[in-house]
Structures are given as structure tokens and as C-alpha cells.
Write a protein that holds these residues in place. Structure first.
Motif, PDB file in Angstrom:
ATOM      1  N   LYS A 115       0.563  -1.335   0.234  1.00 15.05           N
ATOM      2  CA  LYS A 115      -0.305  -0.229   0.205  1.00 15.05           C
ATOM      3  C   LYS A 115       0.833   1.262   0.310  1.00 15.05           C
ATOM      4  O   LYS A 115       2.176   1.694   0.290  1.00 15.05           O
ATOM      5  CB  LYS A 115      -0.980  -0.266   1.233  1.00 15.05           C
ATOM      6  CG  LYS A 115      -2.424  -1.049   1.443  1.00 15.05           C
ATOM      7  CD  LYS A 115      -3.993  -0.612   2.214  1.00 15.05           C
ATOM      8  CE  LYS A 115      -4.449  -1.313   1.515  1.00 15.05           C
ATOM      9  NZ  LYS A 115      -4.941  -1.947   3.149  1.00 15.05           N
TER      10      LYS A 115
ATOM     11  N   MET B 283       1.133   5.056   0.688  1.00 17.10           N
ATOM     12  CA  MET B 283       0.406   5.928   2.108  1.00 17.10           C
ATOM     13  C   MET B 283       0.829   7.848   1.957  1.00 17.10           C
ATOM     14  O   MET B 283       2.275   7.886   1.912  1.00 17.10           O
ATOM     15  CB  MET B 283       0.265   5.716   3.475  1.00 17.10           C
ATOM     16  CG  MET B 283       0.772   3.798   3.637  1.00 17.10           C
ATOM     17  SD  MET B 283       0.441   3.842   5.478  1.00 17.10           S
ATOM     18  CE  MET B 283       2.476   3.820   5.776  1.00 17.10           C
TER      19      MET B 283
ATOM     20  N   GLU C 179      -5.767  -5.773   6.894  1.00 14.85           N
ATOM     21  CA  GLU C 179      -6.093  -4.427   7.126  1.00 14.85           C
ATOM     22  C   GLU C 179      -5.626  -3.720   8.395  1.00 14.85           C
ATOM     23  O   GLU C 179      -5.680  -4.232   9.684  1.00 14.85           O
ATOM     24  CB  GLU C 179      -7.212  -4.528   6.971  1.00 14.85           C
ATOM     25  CG  GLU C 179      -8.531  -3.331   6.313  1.00 14.85           C
ATOM     26  CD  GLU C 179      -7.309  -2.948   4.935  1.00 14.85           C
ATOM     27  OE1 GLU C 179      -7.328  -1.409   5.124  1.00 14.85           O
ATOM     28  OE2 GLU C 179      -7.549  -4.009   4.040  1.00 14.85           O
TER      29      GLU C 179
ATOM     30  N   TYR D 168      -5.289   0.591  10.555  1.00 14.34           N
ATOM     31  CA  TYR D 168      -4.671   2.131  10.817  1.00 14.34           C
ATOM     32  C   TYR D 168      -3.539   2.396  11.198  1.00 14.34           C
ATOM     33  O   TYR D 168      -2.745   1.788  11.063  1.00 14.34           O
ATOM     34  CB  TYR D 168      -6.012   2.610  11.519  1.00 14.34           C
ATOM     35  CG  TYR D 168      -7.074   2.488  10.726  1.00 14.34           C
ATOM     36  CD1 TYR D 168      -8.197   3.092  10.051  1.00 14.34           C
ATOM     37  CD2 TYR D 168      -7.880   1.161  11.575  1.00 14.34           C
ATOM     38  CE1 TYR D 168      -9.493   2.677   9.598  1.00 14.34           C
ATOM     39  CE2 TYR D 168      -9.551   0.983  11.530  1.00 14.34           C
ATOM     40  CZ  TYR D 168     -10.011   1.051  10.010  1.00 14.34           C
ATOM     41  OH  TYR D 168     -11.954   0.969   9.775  1.00 14.34           O
TER      42      TYR D 168
ATOM     43  N   SER E 195     -14.292   2.828  -0.210  1.00 13.07           N
ATOM     44  CA  SER E 195     -12.620   2.526   1.161  1.00 13.07           C
ATOM     45  C   SER E 195     -12.940   4.294   2.049  1.00 13.07           C
ATOM     46  O   SER E 195     -13.445   5.032   2.129  1.00 13.07           O
ATOM     47  CB  SER E 195     -11.507   2.338   0.294  1.00 13.07           C
ATOM     48  OG  SER E 195     -11.304   3.561  -0.191  1.00 13.07           O
ATOM     49  N   HIS E 196     -12.084   3.513   3.164  1.00 16.49           N
ATOM     50  CA  HIS E 196     -12.324   4.763   3.763  1.00 16.49           C
ATOM     51  C   HIS E 196     -10.856   4.336   4.347  1.00 16.49           C
ATOM     52  O   HIS E 196      -9.997   3.707   4.546  1.00 16.49           O
ATOM     53  CB  HIS E 196     -13.202   4.795   4.899  1.00 16.49           C
ATOM     54  CG  HIS E 196     -13.088   3.504   6.086  1.00 16.49           C
ATOM     55  ND1 HIS E 196     -13.388   2.159   5.950  1.00 16.49           N
ATOM     56  CD2 HIS E 196     -12.079   3.775   7.069  1.00 16.49           C
ATOM     57  CE1 HIS E 196     -13.321   1.733   7.072  1.00 16.49           C
ATOM     58  NE2 HIS E 196     -12.635   2.508   7.549  1.00 16.49           N
ATOM     59  N   ARG E 197     -10.385   5.662   4.386  1.00 17.91           N
ATOM     60  CA  ARG E 197      -8.951   6.054   5.631  1.00 17.91           C
ATOM     61  C   ARG E 197      -9.301   6.516   6.861  1.00 17.91           C
ATOM     62  O   ARG E 197      -9.737   7.791   7.251  1.00 17.91           O
ATOM     63  CB  ARG E 197      -8.387   6.985   4.623  1.00 17.91           C
ATOM     64  CG  ARG E 197      -6.793   6.034   3.440  1.00 17.91           C
ATOM     65  CD  ARG E 197      -6.093   6.758   3.426  1.00 17.91           C
ATOM     66  NE  ARG E 197      -5.463   8.801   3.982  1.00 17.91           N
ATOM     67  CZ  ARG E 197      -4.704   9.195   3.466  1.00 17.91           C
ATOM     68  NH1 ARG E 197      -4.200   8.841   2.166  1.00 17.91           N
ATOM     69  NH2 ARG E 197      -3.673   9.833   3.412  1.00 17.91           N
TER      70      ARG E 197
ATOM     71  N   GLU F 170      -6.472   8.411  10.070  1.00 20.56           N
ATOM     72  CA  GLU F 170      -4.858   8.615  10.806  1.00 20.56           C
ATOM     73  C   GLU F 170      -4.614   9.381  12.275  1.00 20.56           C
ATOM     74  O   GLU F 170      -6.110  10.156  11.649  1.00 20.56           O
ATOM     75  CB  GLU F 170      -4.766   9.774   9.416  1.00 20.56           C
ATOM     76  CG  GLU F 170      -3.538   8.218   8.631  1.00 20.56           C
ATOM     77  CD  GLU F 170      -4.390   9.528   7.089  1.00 20.56           C
ATOM     78  OE1 GLU F 170      -3.265  10.939   7.080  1.00 20.56           O
ATOM     79  OE2 GLU F 170      -3.944   8.472   5.700  1.00 20.56           O
TER      80      GLU F 170
END
Ligand SMILES: [Zn+2]
Ligand SMILES: [Zn+2]
Length: 140
Positions: free
Chosen positions: A72, A74, A89, A91, A126-128, A130
Motif C-alpha cells: 500500500k 500512503m 488491514e 490504521y 474505502s475509507h482512511r 489516521e
């Protein structure tokens, strides 16, 4: 060889991707070091092992692995992209002082996607998430 490395190489072979020593080293580095390195950091780490390798080679390999879904990419603000082996998966918590990235394993916040879909009519893909703050070392 590490099981994940072995498994990933098998899948690359199945996809008819040529396994060069550099490609394997880059993959291994990402799997064995959970440091979310930039392309430049991977290059620095492997430069002694592969004196003829360029940053562009590292970058192209990371791009390929990203495109195939093994890694991935980022993007945090305007700093250079960091790369993460996409095993499970998770965070991220990012230190706003030193830039360190720490993994957060937390059940997927899938409910957020349902709520967003309801509120916006979007077909959510999807979502993110942080979290920003100071890491333990930077709090002193
Ligand atoms: Zn820090
Ligand atoms: Zn991560």
C-alpha cells in the motif's frame, strides 16, 4: 525464508512477474521491517547490497507491487509516499514531530462506510483513518 515472503513470491510468479534479486530484496525489506519506509529509505537500506541499483528501480518496483495489491502506498500531506506491505488491514498513527508511523490494529470501522453511504448516496469503496500526535519518544 519468511513464510510471507515465500507466499508473495509464489503469487508474483503465478502472475508471471519476473523475480529479480532486487525485487525480492525490496519485498523482503518491506515484509520484515514494519517501518513504512519511503522509496528513498528502502534505497538507502539496500544500496550496499546492490551498488548498481538506482532509486528509480526501487520506486518502479514499489509501484509494481502497489499496483498488484501487495503493497500500500500512503500519502501524507506533501511529504514523499510511504510504503507498507498490505498483509492485514490496519490504521496508522503518525507522529507530527518525527514522522514515525505506528500500526493500529483495530476492527475495521465499516459502520462509518454505511453511515457515509446513507448520508451521501455514495457507493462507498474505502475509507482512511489516521491519528496524529506525538510518539512516546517525542513527548519528552
Ligand atoms: Zn515522534
Ligand atoms: Zn502500517
Amino acid at each position: 525464508m519468511n513464510y510471507l515472503v515465500e507466499q508473495t513470491i509464489e503469487r508474483l510468479k503465478e502472475a508471471r512477474v519476473r523475480i529479480t534479486p532486487q525485487r525480492q530484496a525490496i519485498l523482503e525489506y518491506l515484509i520484515l521491517h514494519d517501518l513504512h519506509p519511503t522509496a528513498d529509505e528502502v534505497y538507502q537500506e539496500l544500496a550496499t547490497q546492490f551498488p548498481n541499483m538506482s532509486v528509480a528501480t526501487v520506486y518502479n518496483n514499489l509501484r509494481l507491487l502497489t499496483k498488484m495489491g501487495f503493497v500500500k502506498e500512503m500519502k501524507f500531506g506533501d511529504s514523499s509516499s510511504r510504503f507498507d506491505f498490505a498483509s492485514t488491514e490496519h490504521y496508522h498513527a503518525i507522529c507530527s514531530n518525527c514522522g514515525k508511523v505506528e500500526d493500529i490494529y483495530y476492527p475495521g470501522l465499516d459502520a462509518v462506510e454505511d453511515v457515509a453511504a446513507d448520508l451521501t448516496g455514495f457507493k462507498v469503496e474505502s475509507h482512511r483513518l489516521e491519528v496524529y500526535g506525538l510518539c512516546p519518544e517525542c513527548q519528552v
